[in-house]
Every structure is written in C-alpha cells, then in structure tokens.
Design a protein around this motif. Structure first.
Motif, PDB file in Angstrom:
ATOM      1  N   PHE A  63      72.762  44.219  56.912  1.00 44.57           N
ATOM      2  CA  PHE A  63      71.547  44.379  57.725  1.00 44.57           C
ATOM      3  C   PHE A  63      70.994  43.030  58.195  1.00 44.57           C
ATOM      4  O   PHE A  63      70.431  42.919  59.258  1.00 44.57           O
ATOM      5  CB  PHE A  63      70.457  45.100  56.918  1.00 44.57           C
ATOM      6  N   VAL A 112      68.277  52.018  68.793  1.00 48.37           N
ATOM      7  CA  VAL A 112      68.804  51.824  67.439  1.00 48.37           C
ATOM      8  C   VAL A 112      70.283  51.434  67.449  1.00 48.37           C
ATOM      9  O   VAL A 112      70.779  50.848  66.494  1.00 48.37           O
ATOM     10  CB  VAL A 112      68.510  53.077  66.569  1.00 48.37           C
ATOM     11  N   HIS A 121      68.345  45.279  72.955  1.00 51.82           N
ATOM     12  CA  HIS A 121      67.517  45.947  71.958  1.00 51.82           C
ATOM     13  C   HIS A 121      66.060  45.491  72.052  1.00 51.82           C
ATOM     14  O   HIS A 121      65.136  46.305  72.083  1.00 51.82           O
ATOM     15  CB  HIS A 121      68.095  45.674  70.560  1.00 51.82           C
ATOM     16  N   ARG A 153      62.489  47.424  72.063  1.00 53.07           N
ATOM     17  CA  ARG A 153      61.765  47.398  70.786  1.00 53.07           C
ATOM     18  C   ARG A 153      60.376  46.769  70.950  1.00 53.07           C
ATOM     19  O   ARG A 153      59.403  47.273  70.391  1.00 53.07           O
ATOM     20  CB  ARG A 153      62.591  46.609  69.759  1.00 53.07           C
ATOM     21  N   ALA A 157      63.846  59.877  66.174  1.00 49.30           N
ATOM     22  CA  ALA A 157      63.741  59.163  64.893  1.00 49.30           C
ATOM     23  C   ALA A 157      62.526  59.601  64.093  1.00 49.30           C
ATOM     24  O   ALA A 157      62.500  59.477  62.879  1.00 49.30           O
ATOM     25  CB  ALA A 157      63.671  57.660  65.151  1.00 49.30           C
ATOM     26  N   GLY A 158      61.504  60.107  64.785  1.00 51.57           N
ATOM     27  CA  GLY A 158      60.259  60.372  64.091  1.00 51.57           C
ATOM     28  C   GLY A 158      60.097  61.804  63.630  1.00 51.57           C
ATOM     29  O   GLY A 158      59.005  62.229  63.270  1.00 51.57           O
ATOM     30  N   THR A 203      63.621  62.894  60.206  1.00 55.69           N
ATOM     31  CA  THR A 203      63.523  61.912  59.124  1.00 55.69           C
ATOM     32  C   THR A 203      62.330  62.222  58.217  1.00 55.69           C
ATOM     33  O   THR A 203      62.441  62.198  56.995  1.00 55.69           O
ATOM     34  CB  THR A 203      63.308  60.506  59.718  1.00 55.69           C
ATOM     35  N   TRP A 225      73.526  54.789  57.081  1.00 54.72           N
ATOM     36  CA  TRP A 225      73.404  54.228  58.431  1.00 54.72           C
ATOM     37  C   TRP A 225      74.675  53.465  58.734  1.00 54.72           C
ATOM     38  O   TRP A 225      75.492  53.269  57.843  1.00 54.72           O
ATOM     39  CB  TRP A 225      72.121  53.406  58.568  1.00 54.72           C
ATOM     40  N   ARG A 280      77.205  50.394  60.952  1.00 55.64           N
ATOM     41  CA  ARG A 280      77.390  49.144  61.684  1.00 55.64           C
ATOM     42  C   ARG A 280      78.883  48.973  61.970  1.00 55.64           C
ATOM     43  O   ARG A 280      79.719  49.648  61.354  1.00 55.64           O
ATOM     44  CB  ARG A 280      76.913  47.939  60.846  1.00 55.64           C
ATOM     45  N   LEU A 293      66.705  47.347  57.504  1.00 55.24           N
ATOM     46  CA  LEU A 293      66.196  45.990  57.246  1.00 55.24           C
ATOM     47  C   LEU A 293      66.485  45.152  58.478  1.00 55.24           C
ATOM     48  O   LEU A 293      67.422  45.442  59.209  1.00 55.24           O
ATOM     49  CB  LEU A 293      67.006  45.423  56.065  1.00 55.24           C
ATOM     50  N   HIS A 345      66.385  45.895  63.249  1.00 57.57           N
ATOM     51  CA  HIS A 345      66.219  47.323  63.561  1.00 57.57           C
ATOM     52  C   HIS A 345      65.345  48.040  62.532  1.00 57.57           C
ATOM     53  O   HIS A 345      65.277  49.277  62.557  1.00 57.57           O
ATOM     54  CB  HIS A 345      67.585  48.021  63.604  1.00 57.57           C
ATOM     55  N   CYS A 373      63.054  50.183  60.539  1.00 53.31           N
ATOM     56  CA  CYS A 373      62.417  51.385  61.093  1.00 53.31           C
ATOM     57  C   CYS A 373      61.015  51.103  61.654  1.00 53.31           C
ATOM     58  O   CYS A 373      60.120  50.671  60.933  1.00 53.31           O
ATOM     59  CB  CYS A 373      62.331  52.452  60.012  1.00 53.31           C
ATOM     60  N   GLY A 384      58.958  53.301  62.626  1.00 52.70           N
ATOM     61  CA  GLY A 384      57.998  54.332  62.232  1.00 52.70           C
ATOM     62  C   GLY A 384      57.791  54.424  60.729  1.00 52.70           C
ATOM     63  O   GLY A 384      57.238  55.414  60.233  1.00 52.70           O
TER      64      GLY A 384
HETATM   65  C1  HEM Z   1      59.929  58.827  57.216  1.00 54.30           C
HETATM   66  C2  HEM Z   1      61.187  58.750  57.212  1.00 54.30           C
HETATM   67  C3  HEM Z   1      62.014  57.785  58.029  1.00 54.30           C
HETATM   68  C4  HEM Z   1      63.158  57.197  57.600  1.00 54.30           C
HETATM   69  C5  HEM Z   1      63.802  57.377  56.218  1.00 54.30           C
HETATM   70  C6  HEM Z   1      63.649  56.362  58.679  1.00 54.30           C
HETATM   71  C7  HEM Z   1      64.797  55.586  58.608  1.00 54.30           C
HETATM   72  C8  HEM Z   1      65.242  54.740  59.594  1.00 54.30           C
HETATM   73  C9  HEM Z   1      66.432  53.936  59.518  1.00 54.30           C
HETATM   74  C10 HEM Z   1      67.405  53.896  58.318  1.00 54.30           C
HETATM   75  C11 HEM Z   1      66.543  53.228  60.667  1.00 54.30           C
HETATM   76  C12 HEM Z   1      67.666  52.242  61.042  1.00 54.30           C
HETATM   77  C13 HEM Z   1      67.263  50.870  60.581  1.00 54.30           C
HETATM   78  C14 HEM Z   1      68.286  49.788  60.817  1.00 54.30           C
HETATM   79  O1  HEM Z   1      69.245  49.966  61.596  1.00 54.30           O
HETATM   80  O2  HEM Z   1      68.114  48.713  60.201  1.00 54.30           O
HETATM   81  C15 HEM Z   1      65.421  53.604  61.492  1.00 54.30           C
HETATM   82  C16 HEM Z   1      65.175  53.102  62.745  1.00 54.30           C
HETATM   83  C17 HEM Z   1      64.167  53.564  63.556  1.00 54.30           C
HETATM   84  N1  HEM Z   1      63.167  54.457  63.225  1.00 54.30           N
HETATM   85 FE1  HEM Z   1      62.910  55.381  61.453  1.00 54.30          FE
HETATM   86  N2  HEM Z   1      62.796  56.477  59.739  1.00 54.30           N
HETATM   87  C18 HEM Z   1      61.766  57.327  59.403  1.00 54.30           C
HETATM   88  C19 HEM Z   1      60.694  57.686  60.194  1.00 54.30           C
HETATM   89  C20 HEM Z   1      60.480  57.260  61.477  1.00 54.30           C
HETATM   90  C21 HEM Z   1      59.363  57.625  62.314  1.00 54.30           C
HETATM   91  C22 HEM Z   1      58.214  58.536  61.894  1.00 54.30           C
HETATM   92  C23 HEM Z   1      59.550  57.018  63.521  1.00 54.30           C
HETATM   93  C24 HEM Z   1      58.709  57.053  64.770  1.00 54.30           C
HETATM   94  C25 HEM Z   1      57.858  57.933  65.158  1.00 54.30           C
HETATM   95  C26 HEM Z   1      60.770  56.232  63.433  1.00 54.30           C
HETATM   96  C27 HEM Z   1      61.288  55.444  64.447  1.00 54.30           C
HETATM   97  C28 HEM Z   1      62.380  54.635  64.332  1.00 54.30           C
HETATM   98  C29 HEM Z   1      62.881  53.831  65.438  1.00 54.30           C
HETATM   99  C30 HEM Z   1      62.314  53.747  66.847  1.00 54.30           C
HETATM  100  C31 HEM Z   1      64.007  53.155  64.952  1.00 54.30           C
HETATM  101  C32 HEM Z   1      64.902  52.179  65.717  1.00 54.30           C
HETATM  102  C33 HEM Z   1      64.356  50.792  65.538  1.00 54.30           C
HETATM  103  C34 HEM Z   1      65.236  49.741  66.207  1.00 54.30           C
HETATM  104  O3  HEM Z   1      66.374  50.002  66.565  1.00 54.30           O
HETATM  105  O4  HEM Z   1      64.722  48.628  66.391  1.00 54.30           O
HETATM  106  N3  HEM Z   1      61.307  56.408  62.185  1.00 54.30           N
HETATM  107  N4  HEM Z   1      64.628  54.511  60.814  1.00 54.30           N
END
Ligand code: HEM
Length: 416
Positions: free
Chosen positions: A58, A96, A103, A107, A251-252, A255, A301, A303, A357, A360, A362, A364
C-alpha cells in the motif's frame, strides 16, 4: 533472507462455498508460517497474508499499481463488454483503480466532500433515517436486520449526499444490486449482460443527474463539484464528476452494509458482548474497530506490480497480480496478540488495514464508521436484549471483496 520461488496452493479458491461460508477456517488451515505469500492458480493472483507485506504494498504506489482493483476475475463475454464500453464504463472505471496523476484529479475534489465539518453535518440525517427505518419494524419480535437497516441506511445516506431525489432511491438500489459480481465475482454470461445493462443505465442516470444539477443546483455534493467545474472546466470535467459519483455510490454502500451486519453479528454471537455494549454505548467505536480487524467488510483488495520486486522473501515478476488479504492481515499474530479472539478491550484494533492505506486510503472511512456507530447506538438503545434468531446459517454474496451476511435475523427480546 534470500529471495525464493513462490509456493503454490492449487486448491485455494475464494469463491468456493467453504471459503465463502468461513474464510477464517480456510485461513487457519493454511501453512502460513512457512508460506505467508503464495500463488493461487484458481484466480491467477499472488496472495499476501502478512500485515507487514500488505502495508509495504500500500505504501509504494509506484511499484504496486492500483490498475487491477476493479478488474473482472473472469473474461467478460463480448456482449457485456460492449454494453459497458458504450455506457462509458472503462476498464479502470473509477478513481480507486487509477494511478497518479489521473487519480489525484478525481480524489482532490471528491475529498472536499468528506471534510470533518461536512461529515459532522450528516449526523442528524443519519439519526433520522436510522430512527425511521427502525420504527418500521417496531413491535416485531423477529426481523432481518440487513433488510430493515444495514442495507437501506448507507444507500439512503449516500444517495441524498449526491442529491438524488428520494423518489429515485428504489430504482438506484435495483441497478446497484449486483454490481459486486462484475468486478469481484464470477458471473455467468447471462448475468454479465444483465449487470452490464444495469451499470450502463446507472452511468446514464448519473450523467443526467449532473446535467440537471448544472441547471438547478442544490445543497449537495454534485452541485459542490459543479461549482469547481464552473471555476475551471479544465480542472474537473462533467464526465469526471459523474465518475466521482459512481465511485462514491458504489464504495459507500455495500461496504457499510457489510460493516453494520458484521458488527451486529459479532456482538450478538456472544450474548455477554451485546449486553456489555448496550450498558456501555461508549464501547461501540471499539466494537466497530475490532470488527474491522476481525471480520472486515472489504476482506480483500488488489494491486499489480509495475516492475520485478521481492516481497516477504519471494521474487515477483513485473505484472504480478496481488491479492491483498486484508482480513488475514487483521489476524496476523505478529501485530495482534491472540488474533482469533474478538476483544472489545484490544488496545490496537485500529491498526487493521480494512480501509487500505496511502494514496487510495478510503475516502469514506469516517462516514462509514459514523453510520455504523449511530446505527449501533440506536439499535442498542431500543433493543438492549437483542439476540440472534436461532437456526440460521449465514449466506454471503459470491464475490471476493465485499462481505457481510445477506440476511441477519434477530429477535427483539423481552422489554427490559
Ligand atoms: C465502512 C466500510 C468501508 C470499508 C471497509 C471501505 C474500504 C475501502 C478500501 C479497502 C478501499 C481501497 C483503499 C486502497 O486502495 O488503499 C476504499 C477506497 C475508497 N472508499 Fe471506502 N470503505 C468503506 C466505506 C466507504 C464509504 C462510506 C465511502 C463513501 C461514501 C467510501 C468511499 C471510498 C472511495 C471513494 C475510495 C477510493 C479512494 C481512492 O481511490 O483514492 N468508502 N475503501
């Protein structure tokens, strides 16, 4: 340590029924002391299980590209691929799976929507939605917590954040229903066409939403992103705005549904735990964090390497696809003592990798935590004697990255 060739596990298959039912039993059966990183021919991925190895990946986005994060596990039939492309759904469909600098273009503006102030401002809406959803099952002795609360709550919150009118929520939920199967499962050809058609319709809806909000702005994220576009159309195009909306709504949604379901399940599994949390709601954040470590809703996840690299003592070629088993990282005894014990008093649960981490990480995470905490608080307040309904085997959607019980039948218990 001298770098070595990679061990292979021929039979490791994340979509096999025994794995879906209990991935932790499969994890426990693997010889991880000798081979914490191995190759799985069933999916064509290298599997990383150690917390330190996953963290290293990461933290080095130049060597480990995000390009495969949403790549289908099976080749798509031409008809489905064409429908997706025609609908504007490209192989790297959202932020993502984009690397820099593409990105950051998406972002940075999206991150504005997730400032502490904006998240805080959502508390009344989350509380009101939770109360309304729980009112609908009030008086029932037994109900499905996923259908009643865990599924509709995050969907409603993310759709209203985007500025989608309430009357369209049900349609959007239908389109979004089986998205996980496309990038993270092995959908049959007929299912692929159906999902691709829904995905294209959903993308079209989002483009139309952006157009509508351009003419009639509101107090919502879409309008806030359009304000950036009006300032400088080269910085953020309308197509990019609809791509951000696609990211967030996807994503939101599942999850957080999974996180609520997993947290309630783990607390109810042991009656004393629920009673303790109901008496001490200040323990709820710890319960959510421990669930993210012990049974995360995004267990995996991905890579891909951009150059030959050695990790965990194993040589990997350029183009090696990596399967970061975040859930295994949460059970790594080198970081978490007695890792297979769910422990509300664990001091370092927050070291889990459940939100990723680095670049990227998260976006949210705070919103997901907040929704889960508020949902749990209200549930514990209304149902201090909640318990699992008897005789249930949990079913999970067949995909590698989104996990939570599809149905969680609970019993209200007698009034205190
Ligand atoms: C609550 C449980 C959630 C989990 C376990 C979770 C988990 C993750 C993970 C594992 C990633 C990838 C991180 C990486 O590649 O380093 C991610 C990315 C992301 N998550 Fe979540 N997520 C959650 C909730 C949310 C919510 C509520 C939102 C938005 C409303 C959200 C929006 C995003 C976005 C936009 C990314 C992409 C970020 C990027 O690429 O810069 N997530 N999430």
């Amino acid at each position: 340590m001298t770098a070595s060739r990679c061990p292979v596990h021929e039979r490791f298959d994340l979509l096999a029924p025994d794995f879906l039912a209990d991935p932790y039993a499969v994890l426990a059966s693997l010889p991880l002391d000798e081979a914490p990183l191995f190759y799985a021919p069933s999916i064509g991925y290298y599997v990383l299980t150690r917390h330190a190895d996953i963290e290293q990946v990461f933290r080095d986005p130049a060597t480990f590209s995000a390009a495969v994060a949403q790549a289908p596990l099976v080749p798509l039939v031409p008809e489905a691929a064409e429908i997706l492309l025609a609908g504007g759904h490209r192989p790297q469909p959202s932020m993502v799976s984009l690397d820099e600098p593409a990105h950051a273009r998406l972002r940075k503006p999206a991150a504005r929507a997730f400032s502490v102030t904006r998240i805080h401002a959502m508390i009344p809406a989350i509380e009101a939605t939770t109360a309304r959803l729980l009112d609908a099952v009030a008086g029932q002795d037994e109900f499905d917590l996923v259908a009643a609360l865990a599924f509709p709550l995050p969907a409603n919150i993310v759709f209203s954040l985007m500025g989608v009118p309430d009357s369209d929520f049900a349609q959007l939920k239908r389109w979004c229903g089986s998205r996980a199967a496309l990038g993270w499962g092995r959908p049959a050809p007929g299912d692929q066409v159906e999902i691709a058609t829904s995905m294209a319709a959903y993308r079209r809806y989002l483009r139309d939403l952006v157009e509508r909000k351009a003419g009639q702005p509101g107090d919502d994220l879409t309008s806030a992103l359009l304000a950036i576009y009006r300032e400088d159309p080269d910085r953020l195009t309308r197509e990019e705005i609809s791509s951000i909306l696609f990211s967030l709504s996807f994503a939101g949604h599942e999850t957080t549904t999974g996180l609520i379901g997993n947290t309630v399940r783990r607390l109810l599994e042991e009656p004393g735990r629920w009673a303790r949390v109901a008496a001490r709601p200040d323990l709820i954040p710890a319960a959510v964090e421990e669930t993210l470590r012990y049974d995360p809703s995004v267990p995996v996840w991905r890579r891909v390497t951009t150059r030959p690299v050695t990790i965990g003592g194993v040589d990997l070629p350029e183009g090696a696809k990596l399967f970061l088993w975040l859930a295994a990282g949460g059970r790594d005894g080198a970081v978490f003592p007695e890792p297979d014990r769910f422990d509300l008093d664990r001091a370092n649960s927050g070291q889990h990798l459940a939100f990723g981490l680095g670049l990227h990480y998260c976006l949210g995470a705070n919103l997901g935590r907040l929704e889960t905490r508020l949902a749990l608080e209200e549930l514990a307040r209304r149902y201090p004697r909640l318990r699992l309904a008897g005789d249930q085997e949990f079913a999970f959607h067949p995909n590698i990255s989104f996990r939570g019980p599809q149905v969680l039948r609970v019993r209200a218990g007698e009034a205190p």
